[in-house]
Each structure stands twice: as C-alpha cells, then as structure tokens.
Design a protein around this motif. Structure first.
Motif, PDB file in Angstrom:
ATOM      1  N   MET A   1       0.854  -1.188   0.000  1.00  0.00           N
ATOM      2  CA  MET A   1       0.000   0.000   0.000  1.00  0.00           C
ATOM      3  C   MET A   1       0.888   1.236   0.000  1.00  0.00           C
ATOM      4  O   MET A   1       1.848   1.310   0.745  1.00  0.00           O
ATOM      5  CB  MET A   1      -0.880   0.008   1.247  1.00  0.00           C
ATOM      6  N   ILE A   3       0.082   4.739   0.365  1.00  0.00           N
ATOM      7  CA  ILE A   3      -0.543   6.027   0.687  1.00  0.00           C
ATOM      8  C   ILE A   3       0.499   6.908   1.372  1.00  0.00           C
ATOM      9  O   ILE A   3       1.163   6.476   2.300  1.00  0.00           O
ATOM     10  CB  ILE A   3      -1.707   5.845   1.680  1.00  0.00           C
ATOM     11  N   ILE A   5       0.789   9.997   3.650  1.00  0.00           N
ATOM     12  CA  ILE A   5      -0.054  10.903   4.424  1.00  0.00           C
ATOM     13  C   ILE A   5       0.633  12.248   4.498  1.00  0.00           C
ATOM     14  O   ILE A   5       1.676  12.384   5.126  1.00  0.00           O
ATOM     15  CB  ILE A   5      -0.315  10.350   5.814  1.00  0.00           C
ATOM     16  N   LYS A   6       0.059  13.224   3.854  1.00  0.00           N
ATOM     17  CA  LYS A   6       0.689  14.549   3.867  1.00  0.00           C
ATOM     18  C   LYS A   6      -0.121  15.541   4.674  1.00  0.00           C
ATOM     19  O   LYS A   6       0.274  16.662   4.844  1.00  0.00           O
ATOM     20  CB  LYS A   6       0.854  15.065   2.435  1.00  0.00           C
ATOM     21  N   LYS A   7      -1.278  15.093   5.136  1.00  0.00           N
ATOM     22  CA  LYS A   7      -2.098  16.023   5.898  1.00  0.00           C
ATOM     23  C   LYS A   7      -1.321  16.462   7.136  1.00  0.00           C
ATOM     24  O   LYS A   7      -0.725  15.660   7.822  1.00  0.00           O
ATOM     25  CB  LYS A   7      -3.397  15.358   6.317  1.00  0.00           C
ATOM     26  N   PRO A  14       4.483  16.921   8.217  1.00  0.00           N
ATOM     27  CA  PRO A  14       4.914  16.075   7.107  1.00  0.00           C
ATOM     28  C   PRO A  14       6.317  16.445   6.649  1.00  0.00           C
ATOM     29  O   PRO A  14       6.694  17.610   6.683  1.00  0.00           O
ATOM     30  CB  PRO A  14       3.901  16.358   5.999  1.00  0.00           C
ATOM     31  N   GLY A  19       8.340   9.310   5.096  1.00  0.00           N
ATOM     32  CA  GLY A  19       7.355   9.119   6.148  1.00  0.00           C
ATOM     33  C   GLY A  19       8.067   8.873   7.447  1.00  0.00           C
ATOM     34  O   GLY A  19       7.596   8.159   8.296  1.00  0.00           O
ATOM     35  N   GLY A  20       9.259   9.367   7.608  1.00  0.00           N
ATOM     36  CA  GLY A  20      10.001   9.112   8.826  1.00  0.00           C
ATOM     37  C   GLY A  20      11.236   8.321   8.502  1.00  0.00           C
ATOM     38  O   GLY A  20      11.635   8.208   7.350  1.00  0.00           O
TER      39      GLY A  20
END
Lengths: 122, 315
Positions: A1, A3, A5-7, A14, A19-20
C-alpha cells in the motif's frame, strides 16, 4: 500500500519524500548502547510489570537509568532489567493456532457447573 | 492472506478499538506515520528542555529552581518514553537523534521562540504545556499500543507542568506593577504561537483523513484548537490578565468562543526553519551530542572490559 499521508496534523509535521526514518544504519559509525526492557514492582507483594525500555551500556547503568526514568515519583520498590535481545516472544500470526484450543474447553471455568442455590460456601 | 485482506483485517481491528502492537501486521503508511509522529513528539520533548533550561540558573527562588529542574527532567524522561515507543517500529534511537541533529527531522515549532523573561516560564507551562496536554490526552487512546502507553505515563506527569505554570503566573499577577506587566507581556507573546501549535486549519488540508480513520488521531486540529481557546479564555480571568486578541468573543450559536485569524505566514516561516531560535536550538543539540561522544564510548568500553574480566574469572 502506498498512501503518503501529507495532511498536516497537530504533532505530525509532514516531511518531504519521507514518512520518517526506517533505516537503522548509523552513518557516524559510532557503536550503539544495547536496548533493555525494564520491569518494575510498584510495591511489595505485587509482580514486576513491564514499564518500558531504555538504552544503556551495561546492566548497572540500565538499572540506574530505569530508576531515573521510571521511578521519579515513587512508582517502584524494585527494578528488573533484561537486555531486549534475550526476550523471546510468541508470534501474533500464530495466535489462532496457539490460543484457540482453550476456547472450547469451557468446563475449565467454574461457571460451567450448574449447582443448586441451596449449596453454600462453594 | 493477500494485502487487501490484511488491510481489511487491520482496519476491522482498529474499528473494534483493538490496539495494534509492534509485531502485528500493519500497512507501511501506518508504520511510517506513527514513526514520524512519535519521533517528532520525542524530539519536541528534548528540544523543549532548551527554552526552560535557559532559566534554571536564573530562577527567582530555590523553590522555583527545584520545580523547574524537576520539569525539565520530566521532559527528558518523556523524550525517552517516546524514543522507546518509536524504536518498536523498526528504527533506533541513535538514528532518530542523528535525524534531529542533522535538521532532517522536525519538532514542534513552539520551541523555536525565545524565553525572554521569568514570566515566560509560567506562560510556557500554562499555555504551551496546556496545548500539548489536549493533544496528549487524546493520544492516550491512539491505536498504536506502545504510543498509547507512553502517553498515559506522560499525561500523569504533565499535569504538574501546567499547574506549576499557572501558579507561577498567579503569583506574578498579585505582585508589583512591574511583575503584572511582565506577566501580561509573556501572555501576549505566547498566546499566538500556542494557537499555532495545533497546526494548519482543517480546511487547508486537501488530503484524506487517513490518520483519523486509523485512529492515530481522534480529533482534528481545529477541534483541539477550539477546545484550547474555550479553556484558556476562562482561566485567564483568574489571573486578571487579557489575551491579545480583540476578536475573542463568545458565540452563542456555536457555544464556543470565536477568535481572530492566526498569522499563517509566521507559522510556515517557523516550520521552515526561519523562526527566532531554530538555528540556536539545533546548534545546542549538536553541541551536547558531540561533547557527549566520549562519554558514550567510554561507557561501552567499560562495559566491555567488565564483561571480559568476568569471562576470565569464570575460565
């Protein structure tokens, strides 16, 4: 998957393209202190309970750090530390096979037995 | 099981309020979001020690000094709980520290503001910790087990931080004119940055609410910010001080306080590294880390030496 997440949520800013940090390589080449699991007995008569983990060079330092980190407000009277690599755990993927056999043995519970109300002290 | 089945089983667990534990299957994006959020949170605790550490040597009394030291020590502890929680997701503390020191990782922008007067210690405790607590109380119910457990521990300790801050301001508010002015000035400077802590407005974000769906977050930025405003507007009355916003007004229809527009340009500037103290904070962290290198190496060497001595004895 895939996705991303940029919110921008409170407490989660972000970062571009990432993502880290997933990578455990240390670029400086400095050796890491081992990871320890900390168990604390909150008062005499109770079990030691897992409190968290920390990094320390050896067992003595782990106990001292655990004192500073996990018992600043008299949360404990005794501390155990175990190097995390020595903990062996069951696999959550095997949970069904591992624990399921117990669920059809309801006769292991006292409530399984239908007894007359007159029966006292049991 | 296919990935789609795994994702469904995962979401079903979340919906049923079953916590996710480190060895459970989880979507990669869930792991990454948690990792980023928990490590940023940890970094915030660590960097958060700096603006307050600034006042330890200048606290006005031994009592206030002892309180401040205890608070800063708590923050080091909170950082550690959170680094440990993040480590369960497959990174190491050293890696996270490196990312913080190199400027790659983010931390809460609020700590890039300077603490100019003693009253700032009170305002930080009351407003900054007050805002953080709203987030942390919500996170006690977050879906990732190790994060939730760390938050429960933190919340137990954090309440002292907010109370000591308010009490410290309360003392100033009953003091001389100069003390009252200092109190009001600190509130004026910390009010807007505290509101910014909650992040951009919900309407600014166009992306999906995946964090809410996965129950990493349970409230939106605006919900938390409103909760904070409603709470602080009442509390400030007890200090006999005011909040620097002429648009603050009770809205009977919404049953909430309306408030003025945040300076978003300032917000983005600080996030992007151009706040008053961004460079100073990172420099302080790097200095502490570099100067501690020999201590870390010596501790390892000593542990190794003792291990070898034990081996020789046994042989």
């Amino acid at each position: 998957m895939n996705i991303q997440i940029k919110k921008f949520y409170y407490g989660d800013i972000p970062e571009e393209n990432t993502g880290g940090t997933g990578n455990t390589e240390k670029s400086s080449g400095e050796l890491s202190w081992p990871l320890w699991e900390v168990f604390i007995r909150s008062k005499q008569g109770l079990d030691h309970k897992h409190a968290g983990s920390l990094r320390a060079a050896d067992a003595q330092m782990a106990v001292e750090n655990a004192r500073d980190v996990y018992t600043r407000r008299q949360e404990g009277v005794s501390i155990w530390v175990v190097e995390s690599k020595h903990v062996h755990a069951s696999n959550p993927d095997d949970a069904e096979m591992f624990y399921e056999p117990a669920s059809d043995k309801i006769y292991r519970h006292p409530t399984f037995y239908d007894l007359p109300d007159e029966l006292k002290h049991m | 099981m296919s990935v789609i089945d795994l994702e469904k089983a995962f979401q079903d667990k979340i919906d049923a309020e079953i916590k996710i534990e480190p060895k459970d299957w989880m979507p990669e994006a869930y792991r990454k979001t948690n990792l980023r959020q928990i490590s940023q949170h940890a970094h915030s605790e660590i960097v958060g020690m700096l603006p307050e550490g600034n006042w330890i040597s200048r606290a006005p009394s031994l009592k206030r000094k002892a309180i401040l030291i205890a608070k800063v020590q708590d923050e080091a502890g909170h950082g550690l709980y959170l680094y440990s929680a993040a480590e369960t997701l497959g990174t190491s503390r050293d890696q996270m520290v490196e990312d913080l020191n190199s400027g790659k990782a983010k931390y809460s922008s609020i700590f890039n503001y300077p603490t100019l007067t003693w009253a700032d210690m009170g305002a930080v405790g009351w407003l900054v910790d007050g805002a953080a607590i709203l987030n942390q109380v919500m996170l006690c119910r977050t879906s990732y087990g190790p994060y939730a457990r760390a938050m429960v521990r933190i919340c137990k300790e954090e309440s002292f931080h907010q109370r000591q801050g308010f009490e410290s301001l309360l003392v100033l508010s009953k003091g001389t004119q100069a003390q009252r002015d200092m109190c009001q000035d600190a509130i004026n400077r910390w009010w807007w940055p505290s509101l910014m802590m909650f992040g951009p407005k919900d309407s600014e974000s166009t992306n999906s609410d995946q964090s809410i769906k996965w129950k990493i977050k349970r409230k939106t930025n605006d919900e938390l910010r409103q909760q904070f405003v409603d709470m602080i507007v009442e509390q400030v009355k007890l200090l006999g001080m005011t909040l620097p916003d002429p648009n603050l007004k009770w809205n009977e229809e919404r049953k909430h306080y309306d408030f003025g527009e945040i300076n978003w340009e300032e917000f983005w500037n600080v996030v992007k590294g151009n706040g008053p103290c961004n460079k100073q904070r990172l420099a302080a962290r790097n200095k502490a880390h570099d100067e501690g290198a020999w201590v870390r190496a010596a501790a390892l060497a000593y542990a190794e030496k003792r291990k070898n001595r034990l081996k020789t004895k046994a042989a």
